[in-house]
Design a protein around this motif. Sequence first.
Motif, PDB file in Angstrom:
ATOM      1  N   ASP A  22       0.856  -1.175   0.000  1.00 56.85           N
ATOM      2  CA  ASP A  22       0.000   0.000   0.000  1.00 56.85           C
ATOM      3  C   ASP A  22       0.898   1.233   0.000  1.00 56.85           C
ATOM      4  O   ASP A  22       1.978   1.233   0.566  1.00 56.85           O
ATOM      5  CB  ASP A  22      -0.869  -0.051   1.264  1.00 56.85           C
ATOM      6  CG  ASP A  22      -1.840   1.093   1.341  1.00 56.85           C
ATOM      7  OD1 ASP A  22      -1.385   2.233   1.544  1.00 56.85           O
ATOM      8  OD2 ASP A  22      -3.045   0.850   1.218  1.00 56.85           O
ATOM      9  N   LYS A  23       0.452   2.302  -0.618  1.00 56.72           N
ATOM     10  CA  LYS A  23       1.273   3.506  -0.731  1.00 56.72           C
ATOM     11  C   LYS A  23       1.658   4.113   0.624  1.00 56.72           C
ATOM     12  O   LYS A  23       2.596   4.880   0.719  1.00 56.72           O
ATOM     13  CB  LYS A  23       0.566   4.543  -1.596  1.00 56.72           C
ATOM     14  CG  LYS A  23       0.442   4.100  -3.042  1.00 56.72           C
ATOM     15  CD  LYS A  23       0.006   5.239  -3.914  1.00 56.72           C
ATOM     16  CE  LYS A  23      -0.264   4.828  -5.330  1.00 56.72           C
ATOM     17  NZ  LYS A  23       0.756   4.129  -6.030  1.00 56.72           N
ATOM     18  N   THR A  24       0.942   3.756   1.680  1.00 53.58           N
ATOM     19  CA  THR A  24       1.287   4.298   2.986  1.00 53.58           C
ATOM     20  C   THR A  24       2.463   3.542   3.619  1.00 53.58           C
ATOM     21  O   THR A  24       3.039   4.021   4.579  1.00 53.58           O
ATOM     22  CB  THR A  24       0.079   4.238   3.943  1.00 53.58           C
ATOM     23  OG1 THR A  24      -0.322   2.873   4.103  1.00 53.58           O
ATOM     24  CG2 THR A  24      -1.073   5.073   3.424  1.00 53.58           C
ATOM     25  N   TRP A  25       2.791   2.381   3.105  1.00 56.63           N
ATOM     26  CA  TRP A  25       3.913   1.613   3.638  1.00 56.63           C
ATOM     27  C   TRP A  25       5.213   2.323   3.311  1.00 56.63           C
ATOM     28  O   TRP A  25       5.355   2.941   2.261  1.00 56.63           O
ATOM     29  CB  TRP A  25       3.924   0.204   3.049  1.00 56.63           C
ATOM     30  CG  TRP A  25       2.888  -0.691   3.657  1.00 56.63           C
ATOM     31  CD1 TRP A  25       1.542  -0.512   3.616  1.00 56.63           C
ATOM     32  CD2 TRP A  25       3.119  -1.874   4.389  1.00 56.63           C
ATOM     33  NE1 TRP A  25       0.911  -1.530   4.285  1.00 56.63           N
ATOM     34  CE2 TRP A  25       1.861  -2.386   4.765  1.00 56.63           C
ATOM     35  CE3 TRP A  25       4.257  -2.569   4.758  1.00 56.63           C
ATOM     36  CZ2 TRP A  25       1.711  -3.550   5.495  1.00 56.63           C
ATOM     37  CZ3 TRP A  25       4.112  -3.744   5.480  1.00 56.63           C
ATOM     38  CH2 TRP A  25       2.855  -4.215   5.847  1.00 56.63           C
ATOM     39  N   LYS A  26       6.161   2.225   4.245  1.00 58.07           N
ATOM     40  CA  LYS A  26       7.442   2.898   4.070  1.00 58.07           C
ATOM     41  C   LYS A  26       8.572   1.936   4.380  1.00 58.07           C
ATOM     42  O   LYS A  26       8.427   1.040   5.213  1.00 58.07           O
ATOM     43  CB  LYS A  26       7.545   4.090   5.021  1.00 58.07           C
ATOM     44  CG  LYS A  26       6.523   5.163   4.777  1.00 58.07           C
ATOM     45  CD  LYS A  26       6.630   6.249   5.812  1.00 58.07           C
ATOM     46  CE  LYS A  26       5.464   7.208   5.645  1.00 58.07           C
ATOM     47  NZ  LYS A  26       5.271   8.050   6.787  1.00 58.07           N
ATOM     48  N   LEU A  27       9.685   2.178   3.728  1.00 56.89           N
ATOM     49  CA  LEU A  27      10.879   1.404   4.029  1.00 56.89           C
ATOM     50  C   LEU A  27      11.457   1.921   5.343  1.00 56.89           C
ATOM     51  O   LEU A  27      11.727   3.102   5.489  1.00 56.89           O
ATOM     52  CB  LEU A  27      11.906   1.548   2.901  1.00 56.89           C
ATOM     53  CG  LEU A  27      13.167   0.705   3.059  1.00 56.89           C
ATOM     54  CD1 LEU A  27      12.827  -0.776   2.972  1.00 56.89           C
ATOM     55  CD2 LEU A  27      14.184   1.075   1.986  1.00 56.89           C
ATOM     56  N   LEU A  39       7.158  -1.304   6.471  1.00 52.73           N
ATOM     57  CA  LEU A  39       6.189  -1.233   7.569  1.00 52.73           C
ATOM     58  C   LEU A  39       5.077  -0.256   7.213  1.00 52.73           C
ATOM     59  O   LEU A  39       5.309   0.718   6.500  1.00 52.73           O
ATOM     60  CB  LEU A  39       6.881  -0.798   8.859  1.00 52.73           C
ATOM     61  CG  LEU A  39       7.815  -1.828   9.499  1.00 52.73           C
ATOM     62  CD1 LEU A  39       8.638  -1.199  10.608  1.00 52.73           C
ATOM     63  CD2 LEU A  39       7.016  -3.008  10.021  1.00 52.73           C
ATOM     64  N   PRO A  40       3.873  -0.478   7.750  1.00 55.43           N
ATOM     65  CA  PRO A  40       2.740   0.377   7.406  1.00 55.43           C
ATOM     66  C   PRO A  40       2.781   1.758   8.060  1.00 55.43           C
ATOM     67  O   PRO A  40       2.054   2.658   7.652  1.00 55.43           O
ATOM     68  CB  PRO A  40       1.532  -0.413   7.889  1.00 55.43           C
ATOM     69  CG  PRO A  40       2.059  -1.268   8.989  1.00 55.43           C
ATOM     70  CD  PRO A  40       3.468  -1.597   8.599  1.00 55.43           C
ATOM     71  N   GLU A  41       3.604   1.924   9.075  1.00 52.46           N
ATOM     72  CA  GLU A  41       3.746   3.220   9.745  1.00 52.46           C
ATOM     73  C   GLU A  41       5.064   3.222  10.517  1.00 52.46           C
ATOM     74  O   GLU A  41       5.739   2.204  10.603  1.00 52.46           O
ATOM     75  CB  GLU A  41       2.565   3.498  10.672  1.00 52.46           C
ATOM     76  CG  GLU A  41       2.361   2.462  11.751  1.00 52.46           C
ATOM     77  CD  GLU A  41       1.067   2.660  12.522  1.00 52.46           C
ATOM     78  OE1 GLU A  41       1.158   3.056  13.700  1.00 52.46           O
ATOM     79  OE2 GLU A  41      -0.026   2.412  11.971  1.00 52.46           O
ATOM     80  N   THR A  42       5.409   4.355  11.081  1.00 46.92           N
ATOM     81  CA  THR A  42       6.642   4.463  11.854  1.00 46.92           C
ATOM     82  C   THR A  42       6.555   3.563  13.086  1.00 46.92           C
ATOM     83  O   THR A  42       5.603   3.645  13.851  1.00 46.92           O
ATOM     84  CB  THR A  42       6.881   5.921  12.300  1.00 46.92           C
ATOM     85  OG1 THR A  42       6.913   6.742  11.118  1.00 46.92           O
ATOM     86  CG2 THR A  42       8.190   6.058  13.053  1.00 46.92           C
ATOM     87  N   PRO A  43       7.545   2.689  13.264  1.00 46.64           N
ATOM     88  CA  PRO A  43       7.471   1.736  14.376  1.00 46.64           C
ATOM     89  C   PRO A  43       7.930   2.333  15.700  1.00 46.64           C
ATOM     90  O   PRO A  43       8.616   3.355  15.742  1.00 46.64           O
ATOM     91  CB  PRO A  43       8.435   0.631  13.951  1.00 46.64           C
ATOM     92  CG  PRO A  43       9.476   1.361  13.169  1.00 46.64           C
ATOM     93  CD  PRO A  43       8.720   2.444  12.428  1.00 46.64           C
ATOM     94  N   LYS A  44       7.540   1.660  16.747  1.00 47.56           N
ATOM     95  CA  LYS A  44       8.037   1.970  18.086  1.00 47.56           C
ATOM     96  C   LYS A  44       9.281   1.098  18.284  1.00 47.56           C
ATOM     97  O   LYS A  44       9.238  -0.114  18.054  1.00 47.56           O
ATOM     98  CB  LYS A  44       6.979   1.623  19.135  1.00 47.56           C
ATOM     99  CG  LYS A  44       7.453   1.835  20.550  1.00 47.56           C
ATOM    100  CD  LYS A  44       6.384   1.409  21.550  1.00 47.56           C
ATOM    101  CE  LYS A  44       6.958   1.501  22.959  1.00 47.56           C
ATOM    102  NZ  LYS A  44       6.048   0.936  23.947  1.00 47.56           N
ATOM    103  N   GLU A  45      10.375   1.707  18.711  1.00 44.25           N
ATOM    104  CA  GLU A  45      11.616   0.965  18.939  1.00 44.25           C
ATOM    105  C   GLU A  45      11.803   0.713  20.424  1.00 44.25           C
ATOM    106  O   GLU A  45      11.452   1.555  21.252  1.00 44.25           O
ATOM    107  CB  GLU A  45      12.815   1.735  18.400  1.00 44.25           C
ATOM    108  CG  GLU A  45      12.806   1.908  16.905  1.00 44.25           C
ATOM    109  CD  GLU A  45      14.014   2.662  16.386  1.00 44.25           C
ATOM    110  OE1 GLU A  45      14.719   3.321  17.190  1.00 44.25           O
ATOM    111  OE2 GLU A  45      14.263   2.599  15.181  1.00 44.25           O
ATOM    112  N   SER A  46      12.373  -0.433  20.738  1.00 45.32           N
ATOM    113  CA  SER A  46      12.662  -0.756  22.128  1.00 45.32           C
ATOM    114  C   SER A  46      13.784  -1.781  22.181  1.00 45.32           C
ATOM    115  O   SER A  46      14.123  -2.401  21.177  1.00 45.32           O
ATOM    116  CB  SER A  46      11.413  -1.311  22.831  1.00 45.32           C
ATOM    117  OG  SER A  46      11.013  -2.522  22.229  1.00 45.32           O
TER     118      SER A  46
END
Length: 170
Positions: A22-27, A39-46
């Motif tokens: 989908d166009k909202t997915w980003k590398l 990923l479909p959006e900015t991830p949470k990192e931990s």
Amino acid sequence: MKRPISRVLLLALTVVLLCAFDKTWKLYANKAGKLSVMLPETPKESSQVEKTAVGDITIWQASVIQQSRAYFVSYNDMPKSTWRDDPKKMLEGSRDGAAARVKGKVVADREIKLAGKYPGREFKIVVGQMELNQRVYLVKHRLYQVNIGCLEGTCTSDEIQEYLDSLKVQ
């Protein structure tokens, strides 16, 4: 002459991969982990330290959690004491540990390779109505994991494979 064809094919493959999402997915890329994934959006990192049979391991993770789906990518460096261990057994241990952590049942499992050379496993764990599809790879002394969790029936096989295939390591 072969060189331009190779570049054209590589460019075409990259365009196809990026268009498959989908166009909202980003590398998403993590330089320290030497990995990238769509990923479909900015991830949470931990990161967290996990006690294992081979000692304490620091696991870095990026996650996106949505209503009926969850996407995870992680890596950890294996302790020196494991460097001579059988990679197949290490990957099986990772699979078994993942199933035990969520109290799930492994319903599918197969050996795979990353980039045609690094050993890996792809498996599916079922926990109630949640299906977890995961790949683990051993690249030198680093363990990479990429997985997607879907409520039963909310993800197609193609969506699962596209996401799992999007993991790249350097």
